[in-house]
Design a protein around this motif. Structure first.
Motif, mmCIF file in Angstrom:
data_model
loop_
_atom_site.group_PDB
_atom_site.id
_atom_site.type_symbol
_atom_site.label_atom_id
_atom_site.label_comp_id
_atom_site.label_asym_id
_atom_site.label_seq_id
_atom_site.Cartn_x
_atom_site.Cartn_y
_atom_site.Cartn_z
ATOM 1 N N GLU A 193 6.719 24.254 47.048
ATOM 2 C CA GLU A 193 5.561 23.371 46.874
ATOM 3 C C GLU A 193 5.200 23.172 45.412
ATOM 4 N N GLU A 194 5.879 23.839 44.506
ATOM 5 C CA GLU A 194 5.621 23.691 43.072
ATOM 6 C C GLU A 194 6.869 23.095 42.437
ATOM 7 N N ALA A 195 6.844 21.767 42.262
ATOM 8 C CA ALA A 195 8.033 21.053 41.812
ATOM 9 C C ALA A 195 8.477 21.495 40.416
ATOM 10 N N ARG A 196 7.518 21.714 39.520
ATOM 11 C CA ARG A 196 7.886 22.089 38.144
ATOM 12 C C ARG A 196 8.554 23.455 38.105
ATOM 13 N N MET A 197 7.978 24.392 38.842
ATOM 14 C CA MET A 197 8.544 25.737 38.856
ATOM 15 C C MET A 197 9.932 25.726 39.490
ATOM 16 N N LYS A 198 10.103 24.966 40.554
ATOM 17 C CA LYS A 198 11.401 24.907 41.224
ATOM 18 C C LYS A 198 12.451 24.293 40.309
ATOM 19 N N LEU A 245 16.220 35.964 30.091
ATOM 20 C CA LEU A 245 16.137 34.562 30.492
ATOM 21 C C LEU A 245 15.619 33.753 29.316
ATOM 22 N N LYS A 246 16.329 32.701 28.963
ATOM 23 C CA LYS A 246 15.928 31.826 27.862
ATOM 24 C C LYS A 246 15.449 30.498 28.438
ATOM 25 N N VAL A 247 14.253 30.079 27.984
ATOM 26 C CA VAL A 247 13.661 28.826 28.450
ATOM 27 C C VAL A 247 13.513 27.879 27.277
ATOM 28 N N ALA A 248 13.156 26.626 27.593
ATOM 29 C CA ALA A 248 13.157 25.586 26.562
ATOM 30 C C ALA A 248 11.924 25.620 25.673
ATOM 31 N N LYS A 266 5.164 30.560 29.712
ATOM 32 C CA LYS A 266 3.857 30.920 30.253
ATOM 33 C C LYS A 266 3.829 30.766 31.770
ATOM 34 N N GLN A 267 4.480 29.703 32.282
ATOM 35 C CA GLN A 267 4.511 29.486 33.725
ATOM 36 C C GLN A 267 5.312 30.575 34.426
ATOM 37 N N LEU A 268 6.438 31.003 33.812
ATOM 38 C CA LEU A 268 7.238 32.070 34.402
ATOM 39 C C LEU A 268 6.481 33.393 34.415
ATOM 40 N N GLN A 269 5.791 33.694 33.323
ATOM 41 C CA GLN A 269 5.029 34.941 33.268
ATOM 42 C C GLN A 269 3.912 34.951 34.301
ATOM 43 N N LEU A 325 12.760 41.785 33.590
ATOM 44 C CA LEU A 325 13.149 40.427 33.197
ATOM 45 C C LEU A 325 12.387 40.055 31.934
ATOM 46 N N HIS A 326 13.129 39.812 30.866
ATOM 47 C CA HIS A 326 12.537 39.458 29.577
ATOM 48 C C HIS A 326 12.768 37.976 29.326
ATOM 49 N N VAL A 327 11.686 37.230 29.078
ATOM 50 C CA VAL A 327 11.752 35.778 28.891
ATOM 51 C C VAL A 327 11.589 35.461 27.406
ATOM 52 N N GLU A 328 12.476 34.629 26.882
ATOM 53 C CA GLU A 328 12.417 34.201 25.492
ATOM 54 C C GLU A 328 12.538 32.686 25.426
#
Length: 547
Positions: free
Chosen positions: A448-453, A472-475, A481-484, A505-508
Motif C-alpha cells: 500500500e506504500e508505492a514509494r517504499m515498494k 544498503l546504499k540509497v540515492a 529517512k524513509q527506510l529508517q 542493516l546499515h543504510v548509506e
C-alpha cells in the motif's frame, strides 16, 4: 414603513474609533493628522471587507474637518455633513473598475488643478486601483509624484501585487490585516444587541469563521440569518442556512478513531455523505480540526486558534484525551488522502481507507514497540553468544581415563536439577540468493506504500565483512529517512526469514559522480561499452547502429 438598510451600511464606521480590528493603522493615521505630517499619496491594500475604503473616507473627512478633535472627524461641521450627504466638493471618489481608461485619469488630473473652495485639501479616493490600464497608470505617475500642495491621493486595492512598482514607490503603503474571529464576534454581538436580536456565541463563531476575516461578509451573513430565524439566531439554524458541517462530527470521529472504533468512524462518515456534504470538504474540515486540536495541547499555541473562547475549551478537552504523536500521524495520513483524492477514481473508498488507517494507528504503534523490544532482546542474546565464543579451551589436554573395574550399583540420593540456561539461537549463515529472496519477501508488506515498494525494488543490500552486517546504499537522504522509519519491520522480516537474530542493516547515501551519468543514446552506449567490452564485440559482429 422605513426603508431597510443592511448592517454593512447602517453600522459603517464614521470615526477611527469605530473601525474594527485595525488599531495600529488607525493610530498611525491619527498621529499623522495631529502632527500635520500628511503625505501626498497613500495606498491602502488588504483583503475585501476589512475597512480600506472606510478608513480612506474617515481620513479624508478628518483632514478637512473644521472642528476636529483628537484627529477624529466631528460629523457635525459643514465639511463633514457635506460629505455624509454626498455633496462635498473636496472629496472625490473614483471606481477604477469602471473608470480605468487613460481618458478617465486625464480628466481626474485636470480636476486637480482647481484648488478647494472650502477646506484645506482636495482628496481623491481611487478604489480598486489595480484595475487601471497600463496607460492610465503611466498618466497618473507624474501627478502622483508631484501633485499640487492641496491634493492628496488615497488608493485602495485588494491585489497589491498588480500595482506597478513605480506607483508603490510614490505612496505610503498601509497593509490592512484580516479581522480576527474574536473581533468579528464582539462586533456582531454589539449589532445584535442594538437590533434586539438573540444570537448564541456558537452561531456567531460559525459566522465569523465563514467570513474568513472579512467584516463586511460577516455582516451580510448576519443579516441573512436574522431574516431566516426571525430574530433568534441559533447554532442549528446557522448550520442549515450556511450549509456548514457540524463540528461535533469531527470531535466524534477523532474520539472513535483514537479508540480504534472502525465501525463507528465508517458510520459517522456515511452520515456526513448522507447530509449532502462532499468528501473533499469533509477531509479538509477534518484536517483543520486536527490541526486545531494539536494547537490546543499547549497553552502557548492556543492563541493560534481562530475560534471563540467557549469553543477553545472543547478543543482543549479533546487535546488532553489524545496523544500528540497520534494527532501528527493522523494529520499526515489525511494529508496523503487529500493529495490522492484528486486523482482517485473511487473517491469515497480513498477517504474510507485513510479513516481506517487512522483507527489502526495506535495498534500499529504498539506493534512497533513490541518489535523494538524483541529486537533489543535478540541483540542482547547475540552479545552473550559473542562473549561465550571468546572462551578458549584449556592449554593442556586432560590425561586419558584409567580403566577401572566395574563397581556394584549403589542407590544414590536424588539431587534436584539446576535450572537450565535459556537456549541461545545460533547465527545461521546464508547465501546471496537467500538474501535476495528474503528481500523480495518485503514487497507484500509494503504493497500500500508505492514509494517504499519502488525503493525496495530499486535497491538491494549487500553482505559486509561480517555475516551479520548488511549494507544498503540509497540515492538520497529522503530514501534513507524513509527506510529508517520502517527499519524495525524490515529487520524483523529478514531475521525471521534468514534465521539470523544478530542481523544488522546499515543504510548509506550513495555518492556518485554526476559527470558519469549518461543522458543521450550515444553516452549510454559508450558507458555500456566501458562497463562490458562484450557489448562492443556484439556491435561489430552484427553491425549494429544507433537509430
Amino acid at each position: 414603513m422605513e426603508n431597510y438598510i443592511v448592517s454593512a451600511r447602517k453600522y459603517r464606521p464614521t470615526t477611527f474609533r469605530d473601525v474594527v480590528g485595525q488599531e495600529a493603522l488607525t493610530e498611525t493615521l491619527r498621529n499623522a493628522i495631529k502632527q500635520n505630517h500628511l503625505a501626498h499619496a497613500y495606498l491602502f491594500c488588504g483583503p475585501r471587507g476589512v475597512g480600506k475604503t472606510t478608513c480612506a473616507r474617515i481620513f479624508a473627512k478628518a483632514i478637512n474637518c473644521e472642528q476636529a478633535q483628537a484627529a477624529e472627524p466631528c460629523n457635525r461641521c459643514e465639511s463633514c455633513m457635506a460629505f455624509n450627504d454626498g455633496r462635498s466638493f473636496n472629496i472625490h471618489e473614483l471606481d477604477a473598475a469602471s473608470n480605468n481608461s487613460v481618458d478617465d485619469i486625464r480628466n481626474l488630473i485636470n480636476e486637480t488643478r482647481i484648488p478647494p473652495q472650502t477646506g484645506r485639501y482636495s482628496v481623491y479616493i481611487i478604489d480598486e486601483v489595480h484595475m487601471l490600464s497600463a496607460s492610465a497608470f503611466n498618466a497618473l505617475l507624474k501627478t502622483l509624484e508631484e501633485p499640487p500642495s492641496y491634493v492628496i491621493f488615497i488608493l485602495a486595492t485588494t491585489e497589491k501585487q498588480k500595482i506597478m512598482p513605480t506607483i508603490l514607490s510614490r505612496c505610503q503603503v498601509f497593509d490592512f490585516n484580516r479581522i480576527s474571529t474574536d473581533d468579528i464576534i464582539r462586533h456582531l454581538q454589539y449589532i445584535a444587541q442594538q437590533e434586539g436580536i438573540e444570537a448564541t456565541d456558537e452561531a456567531l463563531n460559525v459566522v465569523a469563521e465563514k467570513a474568513d476575516g472579512g467584516l463586511r461578509d460577516a455582516l451580510s451573513i448576519f443579516d441573512q440569518l436574522a431574516a431566516f430565524s426571525a430574530g433568534h439566531i441559533s447554532y442549528e439554524k446557522t448550520l442549515d442556512v450556511l450549509n456548514v458541517l457540524d463540528s461535533q462530527y469531527y470531535f466524534d470521529i477523532i474520539d472513535m478513531a483514537y479508540q480504534g472504533d472502525v465501525n463507528g468512524v465508517m458510520l459517522r462518515f456515511n452520515d456526513v455523505l448522507m447530509k449532502g456534504f462532499d468528501a473533499a470538504y469533509f477531509v479538509s474540515g477534518l484536517m483543520q480540526h486536527m490541526r486545531d486540536v494539536l494547537m490546543a495541547k499547549d497553552s502557548a499555541t492556543l492563541v493560534l486558534l481562530s475560534t471563540a473562547e467557549t469553543v477553545k475549551f472543547r478543543y482543549q478537552q479533546q487535546a488532553q484525551s489524545v496523544s500528540a504523536k497520534w494527532l501528527f500521524d493522523a494529520l499526515s495520513t489525511m494529508n496523503d488522502c487529500d493529495i490522492a483524492y484528486r486523482t482517485a477514481k473511487n473517491k469515497r473508498l480513498t477517504v474510507e481507507i485513510a479513516l481506517m488507517k487512522m483507527c489502526l494507528l495506535n495498534e500499529a504503534e504498539g506493534s512497533t514497540q513490541r518489535d523494538n523490544q524483541e529486537a533489543e532482546v535478540r541483540s542482547q542474546r547475540a552479545e552473550v553468544r559473542g562473549q561465550m565464543s571468546e572462551v578458549k579451551s584449556p592449554a593442556h589436554p586432560l590425561p586419558p581415563k584409567a580403566e577401572v573395574m566395574p563397581q556394584p550399583k549403589v542407590a544414590t540420593p536424588q539431587v534436584p536439577k539446576m535450572p537450565q540456561m535459556p537456549t541461545i539461537p545460533q547465527v545461521s549463515s546464508f547465501s546471496s540468493d537467500q538474501l535476495f529472496r528474503a528481500w523480495a519477501g518485503l514487497l507484500p508488506l509494503f504493497k500500500e506504500e508505492a514509494r517504499m515498494k519502488a525503493m525496495l525494488q530499486e535497491h538491494m543490500p549487500t553482505m559486509g565483512d561480517q555475516p551479520t552486517a548488511l549494507q544498503l546504499k540509497v540515492a538520497n537522504s529522503l530514501q534513507k529517512k524513509q527506510l529508517q522509519k520502517h527499519m524495525p519491520t524490515i529487520l524483523a522480516h529478514l531475521k525471521k526469514t534468514l534465521g539470523n537474530d544478530a542481523l544488522t542493516l546499515h543504510v548509506e547515501v550513495e555518492e556518485y559522480d554526476r559527470s558519469q551519468v549518461a543522458y543521450t543514446a550515444e553516452e549510454k552506449l559508450k558507458l555500456m561499452e566501458q562497463k562490458n567490452p562484450e557489448v562492443l564485440k556484439l556491435k561489430e559482429v552484427f553491425k549494429l547502429q544507433l537509430e
